[in-house]
Design a protein around this motif. Sequence first.
Motif, PDB file in Angstrom:
ATOM      1  N   PRO A 169       0.811  -1.222   0.000  1.00  0.00           N
ATOM      2  CA  PRO A 169       0.000   0.000   0.000  1.00  0.00           C
ATOM      3  C   PRO A 169       0.846   1.275   0.000  1.00  0.00           C
ATOM      4  CG  PRO A 169      -0.049  -1.047   2.155  1.00  0.00           C
ATOM      5  CD  PRO A 169       0.635  -2.002   1.238  1.00  0.00           C
ATOM      6  N   LEU A 170       2.048   1.204   0.562  1.00  0.00           N
ATOM      7  CA  LEU A 170       2.940   2.370   0.520  1.00  0.00           C
ATOM      8  C   LEU A 170       3.373   2.672  -0.911  1.00  0.00           C
ATOM      9  CD1 LEU A 170       5.124   1.444   3.611  1.00  0.00           C
ATOM     10  CD2 LEU A 170       3.528   3.371   3.499  1.00  0.00           C
ATOM     11  N   LEU A 171       3.708   1.624  -1.661  1.00  0.00           N
ATOM     12  CA  LEU A 171       4.095   1.808  -3.061  1.00  0.00           C
ATOM     13  C   LEU A 171       2.906   2.287  -3.897  1.00  0.00           C
ATOM     14  CD1 LEU A 171       6.322  -1.368  -3.456  1.00  0.00           C
ATOM     15  CD2 LEU A 171       7.125   1.002  -3.442  1.00  0.00           C
ATOM     16  N   ASP A 172       1.719   1.812  -3.538  1.00  0.00           N
ATOM     17  CA  ASP A 172       0.522   2.271  -4.244  1.00  0.00           C
ATOM     18  C   ASP A 172       0.315   3.757  -4.015  1.00  0.00           C
ATOM     19  OD1 ASP A 172      -1.553   1.766  -5.958  1.00  0.00           O
ATOM     20  OD2 ASP A 172      -2.916   0.998  -4.440  1.00  0.00           O
ATOM     21  N   LEU A 173       0.545   4.213  -2.794  1.00  0.00           N
ATOM     22  CA  LEU A 173       0.412   5.623  -2.485  1.00  0.00           C
ATOM     23  C   LEU A 173       1.508   6.436  -3.187  1.00  0.00           C
ATOM     24  CD1 LEU A 173      -1.736   7.001  -0.833  1.00  0.00           C
ATOM     25  CD2 LEU A 173      -0.229   6.937   1.149  1.00  0.00           C
ATOM     26  N   LEU A 174       2.717   5.899  -3.236  1.00  0.00           N
ATOM     27  CA  LEU A 174       3.807   6.577  -3.944  1.00  0.00           C
ATOM     28  C   LEU A 174       3.466   6.749  -5.420  1.00  0.00           C
ATOM     29  CD1 LEU A 174       6.685   7.714  -4.065  1.00  0.00           C
ATOM     30  CD2 LEU A 174       7.504   5.358  -4.370  1.00  0.00           C
ATOM     31  N   ARG A 175       2.853   5.723  -6.015  1.00  0.00           N
ATOM     32  CA  ARG A 175       2.410   5.819  -7.413  1.00  0.00           C
ATOM     33  C   ARG A 175       1.497   7.014  -7.618  1.00  0.00           C
ATOM     34  NH1 ARG A 175      -2.593   4.056  -9.633  1.00  0.00           N
ATOM     35  NH2 ARG A 175      -3.210   3.142  -7.633  1.00  0.00           N
ATOM     36  N   LEU A 176       0.589   7.244  -6.672  1.00  0.00           N
ATOM     37  CA  LEU A 176      -0.348   8.356  -6.790  1.00  0.00           C
ATOM     38  C   LEU A 176       0.340   9.698  -6.553  1.00  0.00           C
ATOM     39  CD1 LEU A 176      -3.323   6.682  -4.917  1.00  0.00           C
ATOM     40  CD2 LEU A 176      -3.021   6.914  -7.379  1.00  0.00           C
ATOM     41  N   PHE A 177       1.273   9.743  -5.608  1.00  0.00           N
ATOM     42  CA  PHE A 177       2.046  10.971  -5.401  1.00  0.00           C
ATOM     43  C   PHE A 177       2.822  11.339  -6.671  1.00  0.00           C
ATOM     44  CE2 PHE A 177       1.412  10.616  -0.794  1.00  0.00           C
ATOM     45  CZ  PHE A 177       1.405  11.959  -0.415  1.00  0.00           C
ATOM     46  N   ALA A 178       3.368  10.345  -7.353  1.00  0.00           N
ATOM     47  CA  ALA A 178       4.150  10.620  -8.566  1.00  0.00           C
ATOM     48  C   ALA A 178       3.299  11.295  -9.627  1.00  0.00           C
ATOM     49  CB  ALA A 178       4.745   9.314  -9.101  1.00  0.00           C
ATOM     50  N   ALA A 179       2.025  10.874  -9.729  1.00  0.00           N
ATOM     51  CA  ALA A 179       1.138  11.473 -10.724  1.00  0.00           C
ATOM     52  C   ALA A 179       0.578  12.806 -10.285  1.00  0.00           C
ATOM     53  CB  ALA A 179      -0.016  10.513 -11.024  1.00  0.00           C
TER      54      ALA A 179
END
Length: 779
Positions: free
Chosen positions: A587-597
């Motif tokens: 879930p941390l990587l999923d959140l990072l994916r959204l921060f990147a966008a």
Amino acid sequence: MDDFKLSASLEEHDDDVRAVAFPSSDLVLSASRDATVRLWKLLSQDPPKFDCSISSHGSAFINATSYQPPSPDFPEGLIISGGKDTIIEVRQPGKPPDDNAEALLLGHGHNICALDNSSEGNYIVSGSWDSSARVWAIGKWECSAVLEGHQGSVWAVLAYDKDTIITGCADQLIRVYDPSGKQLNTIKGSSDVVRALCKVYPDHPSNAHFASAGNEGIIRLWRIDGRQIGELHGHENFIYSLASLPSGEIVSSGEDRTVRIWRGKNCIQTITHPAISVWAVAVCRANGDIVSGASDKKVRLFTRAKERIAAPAVVQAFEESVQSSSIPKQQVGDIQKENLPGPEFLKQKLGTKEGQVAMIREDNGSVTAHQWSQGYQKWTNVGTVVDAVGSSGKKIDYLGKEYDYVFDVDIEDGKPPLKLPYNLSQNPYEAATKFLQDNELPMTYLDQVTNFITANTQGASLGETPQNSAGSDPLGTEARYRPGQSGSTLPVATSRPKVLPQTSYLSIKAASLRTVQKKIEELNQQLINEGSQDLAMGPPLLQILGNAMKPLEEALANQTCSENELASGLDLIMHTISRWPAGQLLPLLDLLRLFAAATPLTAKWRSSNGTNFIEVLEECKVFADPDRSNNIMLAVRAFSNLFEKESGVALADESFEKVHTLVKSSANYSNRNLAIAIATLYVNYAVLFTSKSHCTLPSSIDRGRVLLEDLASLIKVAVDSEAIYRALVAVGTLMELGEKVQAAAKQDCDIEGALKKAESAAREPRVKGIVGEIRSSLK
């Protein structure tokens, strides 16, 4: 044996009821497109009364639910649900919806449409539009196996026993696996999409082991070795759901508005609903009652026991609602009104089989449908036939047929729009599916087209004339619907528009922030429970996480937001990724994916040592653990989403060699979700290298050659058509770099071999079209 009669009508849902379960005589579960799972607990008998409570409230359609019986670890049992947000939620029935779930299972890349579980085998099995089924160990809450090999959406899953799982797929095949993921058998025989499966009880006269059904409207009976030993005919449209009664009878429901009871090979009762679709049916093994879920937002229970029949007024209201319902003309075919018999037919003629429908021309000129009940030996009025449910006004002619709406759909600027015809009597999903198939468009647009239809036909009902029915776009000429305009999908490959070169970046931004946040909080509590308080976030850090959710959501929607809270949240996420165990990073990587966008802060972020987020992921060995392919997939998606912001493009550009090395070292092209993520990343790099600012740089040509080698390998290995298609888009775009890259494609990378593999592996018109474009560029 008596016929089933209405026992209760449960009315709390605000949208279609897509799934039901009946685990005990005093408990019913229902899941709906209103994003809720509801529990219905029996309060009193004679007549039955139920109390409703919400077990789960998600952010999108919930399409499937199942129930795990009580055990020492979970004395109340477990409620399992899944849907459009791609997450399987596991909850204890006694907990309120705002409490943390027992588990959130992440792994599917698209809509979850099927769930089942084996209490004997202690596992859950799920099916998804991502062309896979997954097995999840109860208690461990991890994916223990991926059931691969499907070439379409997995619409049905059946935990047959502790050692056997059966799946039904849109590719018309039934597959048999063991829980470890080993495929044991492939069963051919269906001529269309398989949507439903159920176990058949041993006392069924056919000696069948299981039954299947789907778009062809036939129930097929099978032995586990793949032998078909029977067919049940009677449904007049798609069959969506199957269940078995303790008596050995089979229950089915479908798009023809009916629930049907089958004894042996004969339909012995037809229960017509005042709805367009009866999406789901389930059986209570304790008392033999039936529950159905339908498009009219209602859950209904039916019983053979006299003491559980609903109050006479409730039964009468149900029968009257069936009689007064309108049947779309499309469901009954062309009707020559002048050749139909009058009302006297119903007194003079008997029906020949259960469920037979007779059309009657009434004295007032209307046409009514009457259904024969073999048990009662009489005809029952089941509705009035109309041109289209929801319209008695002006219709629009399109290709010789009349519709309530004909929308314009722009595929590419400068090209003529495609026509999307729709009647209010239709199921929006089926109308969207037909539109995509007729125009050879990717099925990845299914959700968007369905939502568009739903949004622009809301409020239309019986007897009303649809607004904006002249064929123009209801949103206005400049606001026509454009598939993929959110950036999450590729432009369309058909024979009409030219796809290549791709000129815009792609991103993958869909997510439920609330669900991701709750999963992080659950994993954090798990660390505390295991004695790892030094790794866990304390209350102040959890507050920072929570404070970042709203601005992140606003940033994803391109709205003004608090950068300070975003920056604090991003710093917390990166710090936590560098500390938490690999098994808890998802879930941390999923959140990072959204921060990147969402924000340029992601690309600008640096640790206290001066490393950027790409280097942090390398240091954390995210790409060095091939057994955690979902971690790798989300990290690749984060790289792809960098291209949403200028600072992200700059970081992706300067970090190409590192990114490429990390991705290539962990590439598993046979994993659908990972292959699509990698192909999407390479599309974005191809767009960058062929842009005006980069196309003449020697480094772009060198990098283009490197990507071509990887793309050729991906196309030759991948089995998923979307991954292959995106990789082809990247290849075709790179051809814009000129002769050197084109020569490398022909001489060094065996692109022709990859193109032949693509044609044979993905037999879709869009793939054929883009292969032709690439070959033209290589001449």
